[in-house]
Design a protein around this motif. Sequence first.
Motif, mmCIF file in Angstrom:
data_model
loop_
_atom_site.group_PDB
_atom_site.id
_atom_site.type_symbol
_atom_site.label_atom_id
_atom_site.label_comp_id
_atom_site.label_asym_id
_atom_site.label_seq_id
_atom_site.Cartn_x
_atom_site.Cartn_y
_atom_site.Cartn_z
ATOM 1 N N SER A 149 -30.414 23.249 -21.557
ATOM 2 C CA SER A 149 -30.019 23.844 -20.283
ATOM 3 C C SER A 149 -31.262 24.065 -19.435
ATOM 4 N N HIS A 206 -28.205 27.203 -12.389
ATOM 5 C CA HIS A 206 -28.152 26.934 -13.821
ATOM 6 C C HIS A 206 -27.306 25.693 -14.091
ATOM 7 N N TYR A 227 -23.740 28.212 -10.974
ATOM 8 C CA TYR A 227 -23.601 27.450 -12.200
ATOM 9 C C TYR A 227 -23.082 26.073 -11.821
ATOM 10 N N SER A 240 -32.663 26.391 -15.871
ATOM 11 C CA SER A 240 -32.485 27.404 -14.833
ATOM 12 C C SER A 240 -33.619 27.228 -13.843
ATOM 13 N N GLU A 290 -26.414 33.633 -7.997
ATOM 14 C CA GLU A 290 -26.462 32.673 -9.095
ATOM 15 C C GLU A 290 -25.407 31.595 -8.914
#
Length: 126
Positions: free
Chosen positions: A113, A57, A28, A115, A26
């Motif tokens: 947001s 993300h 960010y 993803s 992941e």
Amino acid sequence: MASISAKSPELRMKKNAPAHSRGINELYVDNTQPFNQQLERAWRILDEGKLDHVLVHGIGPAMQRVINLALQIKLRGNGMFDVSATTHTVHLHDDLNDTDTGLVTSQTRRNSSISIKIFRTLNVVS
């Protein structure tokens, strides 16, 4: 209900980052790190071959950067990767500190947001 503004000299706003867990695959994304550095990190995770996908993300102004990053990976992969995007609304909590009285109040705001899952496609050779 009166709105509290952080623009007055006696108030200081502290923006709290949203809580999230970070997996090995992941990323960010924010606007503070160089784009090429974030792009290379995502590419390295996918290029090692140990993981079949990476989740990228971003919130608010970083959403454009997340989309750009995913499309750059897809372009660089020459058909080896595909993307799947989902959008959300996140609730952010900010603390407002009154420097004169020491009183701390908080406010909640919403922000968009995104993803994006960048995943390896199956290349079938006939």
